[in-house]
Write a protein that holds these residues in place. Sequence first.
Motif, PDB file in Angstrom:
ATOM      1  N   UNK A  19       3.479 -17.042   0.561  1.00  0.00           N
ATOM      2  CA  UNK A  19       2.108 -16.517   0.494  1.00  0.00           C
ATOM      3  C   UNK A  19       1.147 -17.523   1.109  1.00  0.00           C
ATOM      4  N   UNK A  20       1.352 -18.809   0.805  1.00  0.00           N
ATOM      5  CA  UNK A  20       0.497 -19.837   1.405  1.00  0.00           C
ATOM      6  C   UNK A  20       0.719 -19.887   2.913  1.00  0.00           C
ATOM      7  N   UNK A  21       1.970 -19.807   3.349  1.00  0.00           N
ATOM      8  CA  UNK A  21       2.268 -19.838   4.779  1.00  0.00           C
ATOM      9  C   UNK A  21       1.576 -18.686   5.506  1.00  0.00           C
ATOM     10  N   UNK A  22       1.611 -17.500   4.906  1.00  0.00           N
ATOM     11  CA  UNK A  22       0.965 -16.341   5.528  1.00  0.00           C
ATOM     12  C   UNK A  22      -0.553 -16.491   5.531  1.00  0.00           C
ATOM     13  N   UNK A  23      -1.085 -17.104   4.459  1.00  0.00           N
ATOM     14  CA  UNK A  23      -2.528 -17.358   4.410  1.00  0.00           C
ATOM     15  C   UNK A  23      -2.940 -18.284   5.545  1.00  0.00           C
ATOM     16  N   UNK A  24      -2.178 -19.346   5.755  1.00  0.00           N
ATOM     17  CA  UNK A  24      -2.489 -20.265   6.852  1.00  0.00           C
ATOM     18  C   UNK A  24      -2.377 -19.554   8.194  1.00  0.00           C
ATOM     19  N   UNK A  25      -1.443 -18.621   8.314  1.00  0.00           N
ATOM     20  CA  UNK A  25      -1.336 -17.845   9.533  1.00  0.00           C
ATOM     21  C   UNK A  25      -2.570 -16.994   9.784  1.00  0.00           C
ATOM     22  N   UNK A  26      -3.128 -16.393   8.731  1.00  0.00           N
ATOM     23  CA  UNK A  26      -4.367 -15.632   8.871  1.00  0.00           C
ATOM     24  C   UNK A  26      -5.525 -16.550   9.253  1.00  0.00           C
ATOM     25  N   UNK A  27      -5.573 -17.719   8.648  1.00  0.00           N
ATOM     26  CA  UNK A  27      -6.648 -18.663   8.965  1.00  0.00           C
ATOM     27  C   UNK A  27      -6.554 -19.153  10.399  1.00  0.00           C
ATOM     28  N   UNK A  28      -5.321 -19.280  10.912  1.00  0.00           N
ATOM     29  CA  UNK A  28      -5.134 -19.729  12.296  1.00  0.00           C
ATOM     30  C   UNK A  28      -5.843 -18.813  13.277  1.00  0.00           C
ATOM     31  N   UNK A  29      -5.920 -17.521  12.952  1.00  0.00           N
ATOM     32  CA  UNK A  29      -6.596 -16.564  13.829  1.00  0.00           C
ATOM     33  C   UNK A  29      -8.121 -16.723  13.774  1.00  0.00           C
ATOM     34  N   UNK A  30      -8.605 -17.327  12.696  1.00  0.00           N
ATOM     35  CA  UNK A  30     -10.047 -17.379  12.458  1.00  0.00           C
ATOM     36  C   UNK A  30     -10.674 -18.733  12.764  1.00  0.00           C
ATOM     37  N   UNK A  31      -9.857 -19.790  12.886  1.00  0.00           N
ATOM     38  CA  UNK A  31     -10.400 -21.123  13.146  1.00  0.00           C
ATOM     39  C   UNK A  31     -10.886 -21.180  14.588  1.00  0.00           C
TER      40      UNK A  31
END
Length: 272
Positions: A19-31
């Motif tokens: 879940x944390x890994x997927x969250x970081x993946x979503x954040x990668x699109x937004x940074x």
Amino acid sequence: MIIVKTREEIELMRESALIVSKTLGELAKAVKPGVTTLELDKLAETFIRDHGAYPGFLGMYDFPNSLCMSPNNQVVHGIPNNEPLKEGDIISIDCGALKNDFYGDHAYTFAVGEIAPETQKLLDVTRESIYVGLRELKVGNRVGDVGYAIQNFCEAHGYGVVRELVGHGLGKKMHEDPEMPNYGRRGRGKKFVEGMVVAIEPMINLGTQRIKQHRDGWTITTLDNKPSAHFEHDVAIVDGKAELLSTFAYVHEALGIKTNEEDEFRQTPFVF
């Protein structure tokens, strides 16, 4: 006291870690330049809750947010705010999630647009140092073997290895035994056994290893104000050797990075 996990508990921890890994993946699109760390924090909290988990950092030790957001010369524990990220910044995003009574705890340092080559090298070496350390994480070795490997690798590049902040055991508590320093001596420290789960998180500075804690009680910066990088993985000892529970695959997919660096630490290939 080290709390050894069963295979069933390790699989529950894998759920939390992913879940944390997927969250970081979503954040990668937004940074990107112009976004604020507070906006990223809200995005992460919503994503974690939508996936049946609770933000692991929110309220822990009275921390006010779901993410630790540490740009540029901040090492760790930065508090999200309304200041926009700028082209050329870097930002360490440390994220936690609690599901099925177990924590995941995972971090990645992102480039904001184009960054200086020397800063990119710091990020690359810091991330690679995790895998250098993981090769020493096996039954019969000791904590000092992992710390020595990370320290030796990073200092060979001229970087400062933070001493005051360390990785840790992980489970039903965010911080369990043993502490996992990113420095050490071979053959020293607690011995690794089957079923241990730890968070390995090198915090590596472009300049001095020395740091400063600020008056807010959280923010930590490098003493010379040079950039710092921070990456973190959750790892179990399964069948005598390191098995990744978290992954950077979601981040790398979002960023268009192709790498097989995690393959040797998975007993079965990772599938999205």
